[in-house]
Design a protein around this motif. Sequence first.
Motif, PDB file in Angstrom:
ATOM      1  N   SER A  84      39.855  45.811  45.225  1.00  0.00           N
ATOM      2  CA  SER A  84      41.243  45.249  45.710  1.00  0.00           C
ATOM      3  C   SER A  84      42.072  45.072  44.734  1.00  0.00           C
ATOM      4  CB  SER A  84      41.010  43.850  46.474  1.00  0.00           C
ATOM      5  OG  SER A  84      40.425  42.900  45.415  1.00  0.00           O
ATOM      6  N   GLY A  85      43.467  44.769  44.991  1.00  0.00           N
ATOM      7  CA  GLY A  85      44.123  44.036  43.763  1.00  0.00           C
ATOM      8  C   GLY A  85      45.018  45.386  42.871  1.00  0.00           C
ATOM      9  N   HIS A  86      44.555  46.524  42.729  1.00  0.00           N
ATOM     10  CA  HIS A  86      45.156  47.302  41.609  1.00  0.00           C
ATOM     11  C   HIS A  86      44.941  48.702  42.094  1.00  0.00           C
ATOM     12  CE1 HIS A  86      46.106  43.876  38.969  1.00  0.00           C
ATOM     13  NE2 HIS A  86      44.832  43.564  38.958  1.00  0.00           N
ATOM     14  N   ALA A  87      46.029  49.484  41.691  1.00  0.00           N
ATOM     15  CA  ALA A  87      45.772  51.084  41.513  1.00  0.00           C
ATOM     16  C   ALA A  87      45.553  51.463  40.135  1.00  0.00           C
ATOM     17  CB  ALA A  87      47.202  51.684  42.099  1.00  0.00           C
ATOM     18  N   SER A  88      46.083  50.710  39.169  1.00  0.00           N
ATOM     19  CA  SER A  88      45.882  51.067  37.813  1.00  0.00           C
ATOM     20  C   SER A  88      44.564  50.148  36.987  1.00  0.00           C
ATOM     21  CB  SER A  88      47.136  50.818  37.073  1.00  0.00           C
ATOM     22  OG  SER A  88      47.525  49.619  37.355  1.00  0.00           O
ATOM     23  N   HIS A  89      44.690  49.866  36.110  1.00  0.00           N
ATOM     24  CA  HIS A  89      43.653  48.982  35.297  1.00  0.00           C
ATOM     25  C   HIS A  89      42.288  49.704  35.287  1.00  0.00           C
ATOM     26  CE1 HIS A  89      45.906  44.955  35.191  1.00  0.00           C
ATOM     27  NE2 HIS A  89      46.688  45.504  35.824  1.00  0.00           N
TER      28      HIS A  89
ATOM     29  N   ARG B 226      40.449  27.324  37.410  1.00  0.00           N
ATOM     30  CA  ARG B 226      40.464  28.891  37.133  1.00  0.00           C
ATOM     31  C   ARG B 226      40.393  29.761  38.320  1.00  0.00           C
ATOM     32  NH1 ARG B 226      39.153  29.868  31.291  1.00  0.00           N
ATOM     33  NH2 ARG B 226      38.611  27.848  30.376  1.00  0.00           N
ATOM     34  N   GLU B 227      39.777  29.325  39.220  1.00  0.00           N
ATOM     35  CA  GLU B 227      39.638  29.994  40.498  1.00  0.00           C
ATOM     36  C   GLU B 227      40.899  29.799  41.598  1.00  0.00           C
ATOM     37  OE1 GLU B 227      37.701  32.646  40.630  1.00  0.00           O
ATOM     38  OE2 GLU B 227      36.235  32.068  39.090  1.00  0.00           O
TER      39      GLU B 227
ATOM     40  N   LEU C 180      47.703  40.286  45.424  1.00  0.00           N
ATOM     41  CA  LEU C 180      46.290  39.945  45.273  1.00  0.00           C
ATOM     42  C   LEU C 180      45.780  39.499  43.965  1.00  0.00           C
ATOM     43  CD1 LEU C 180      44.876  43.033  47.024  1.00  0.00           C
ATOM     44  CD2 LEU C 180      45.039  40.792  48.108  1.00  0.00           C
ATOM     45  N   ALA C 181      46.263  39.527  42.823  1.00  0.00           N
ATOM     46  CA  ALA C 181      46.052  39.089  41.677  1.00  0.00           C
ATOM     47  C   ALA C 181      46.076  37.710  41.723  1.00  0.00           C
ATOM     48  CB  ALA C 181      46.913  39.547  40.512  1.00  0.00           C
ATOM     49  N   GLN C 182      46.951  37.075  42.760  1.00  0.00           N
ATOM     50  CA  GLN C 182      47.057  35.522  42.937  1.00  0.00           C
ATOM     51  C   GLN C 182      45.912  34.889  43.857  1.00  0.00           C
ATOM     52  OE1 GLN C 182      48.587  34.327  40.488  1.00  0.00           O
ATOM     53  NE2 GLN C 182      49.518  36.101  39.847  1.00  0.00           N
ATOM     54  N   ASP C 183      45.264  35.741  44.569  1.00  0.00           N
ATOM     55  CA  ASP C 183      44.393  35.312  45.566  1.00  0.00           C
ATOM     56  C   ASP C 183      43.461  34.597  44.914  1.00  0.00           C
ATOM     57  OD1 ASP C 183      45.449  36.710  47.589  1.00  0.00           O
ATOM     58  OD2 ASP C 183      43.772  38.196  47.826  1.00  0.00           O
ATOM     59  N   LYS C 184      42.900  33.397  45.482  1.00  0.00           N
ATOM     60  CA  LYS C 184      42.056  32.690  45.003  1.00  0.00           C
ATOM     61  C   LYS C 184      40.699  33.171  44.697  1.00  0.00           C
ATOM     62  CE  LYS C 184      44.209  28.565  46.900  1.00  0.00           C
ATOM     63  NZ  LYS C 184      44.092  27.327  47.661  1.00  0.00           N
ATOM     64  N   GLY C 185      39.839  32.847  43.759  1.00  0.00           N
ATOM     65  CA  GLY C 185      38.558  33.255  43.506  1.00  0.00           C
ATOM     66  C   GLY C 185      37.424  32.339  43.934  1.00  0.00           C
ATOM     67  N   SER C 186      36.511  32.151  43.539  1.00  0.00           N
ATOM     68  CA  SER C 186      35.320  31.745  44.202  1.00  0.00           C
ATOM     69  C   SER C 186      34.472  31.001  42.822  1.00  0.00           C
ATOM     70  CB  SER C 186      34.304  32.299  45.132  1.00  0.00           C
ATOM     71  OG  SER C 186      33.251  31.657  45.326  1.00  0.00           O
ATOM     72  N   VAL C 187      34.056  29.825  42.917  1.00  0.00           N
ATOM     73  CA  VAL C 187      33.350  29.207  42.134  1.00  0.00           C
ATOM     74  C   VAL C 187      31.705  29.576  42.006  1.00  0.00           C
ATOM     75  CG1 VAL C 187      32.164  26.894  40.936  1.00  0.00           C
ATOM     76  CG2 VAL C 187      34.730  26.907  41.887  1.00  0.00           C
ATOM     77  N   THR C 188      31.229  30.094  43.324  1.00  0.00           N
ATOM     78  CA  THR C 188      29.977  30.794  43.513  1.00  0.00           C
ATOM     79  C   THR C 188      30.109  32.011  44.249  1.00  0.00           C
ATOM     80  OG1 THR C 188      30.052  29.326  45.877  1.00  0.00           O
ATOM     81  CG2 THR C 188      28.951  28.419  43.609  1.00  0.00           C
ATOM     82  N   PRO C 189      30.681  33.173  43.669  1.00  0.00           N
ATOM     83  CA  PRO C 189      30.778  34.252  43.941  1.00  0.00           C
ATOM     84  C   PRO C 189      29.474  34.995  44.274  1.00  0.00           C
ATOM     85  CG  PRO C 189      30.852  34.484  41.695  1.00  0.00           C
ATOM     86  CD  PRO C 189      31.042  33.001  41.926  1.00  0.00           C
TER      87      PRO C 189
END
Length: 314
Positions: A137-142, A165-166, A22-31
């Motif tokens: 989403s994406g991490h159990a740690s961090h 970047r997204e 999920l770290a490679q999932d695309k993001g959004s310019v307008t979240p």
Amino acid sequence: MSPRRFAPLLLFMTLLASGSALAQDKGSVTPKALPPLANPNDPSLGAKELFARKLLPSKGPAHVVGSYTRGCLGGAAQMPVNGDNWQVMRLSRNRSYGHPDMIALIKRLAAKAHRDAGWPGILVGDIAQPRGGPALSGHASHQIGLDADIWLTPMPDRRLSREEREEMSAVMMVRPDRLDVDPRVFTSGHVLVLRDAAREPAVQRIFVNAAIKKALCREAKGDRAWLSKIRPWWGHDYHFHIRMHCPAGAGDCEGQPSQSEDEGCKPSDLAYWFSDAVLHPKPSPEPPKPKPPMTLAQMPAACKAVLHATDVKP
């Protein structure tokens, strides 16, 4: 840790590996902002819903509470979006916060990688949320601002746009058969960048795909003591994961035991990771039942105060 002790966790960690993708999932310019919670005081509500809605760090000095997978962070610092030798990715995720020591370490690594490996710069992935804690989403740690993902893709020699970047994907470093790195993309520069990260005294572990560990064992020259910090783990074929020790004097921080100082390069050290059971796991006959989310009451008590503390001024 013995591979046999990993075996009962195979299914669970396979799921975590898919989460790391999920770290490679695309993001959004307008979240879009998360909607308000109907009942934020519901004791069964997942803590991730609460921490994900905190958009700013808490006011006050840095304060680590709990462990990498069950904790929070007060007084977080934010990684600047751009630097001479770094750029932050996936800005829409709002996970560029960490303990000030982690932010300083990433900046040092960016400079060292440029100097030692001729690296144009590093691309910074997830660090932590503004107050740490579990993510949606994406991490159990961090969760305590002492973990950071660094892309293995070198930074382009230009300023990336918000769209890039997204939407830009990191480069896969592992061969399709999963047995070694892809020599077309994994270079001697990667070895030097990972070496520089592992030589940081505050770094406790660095997680990479087993194929990358195998390549480092083969290619490392001279003083190889730093290899002991490089640990194979599921996923991590697009990025490496830095984990720091608890900061000095952080009495509420729960760290990990120190690992062996052995290089971890013997065939027996890596055999498990290249076994058929790991490379080609058989699907479970029944889909695993989802675990109930961790609640605020299941986290260290001090995390409630961190969650409800005053926002730092933006």
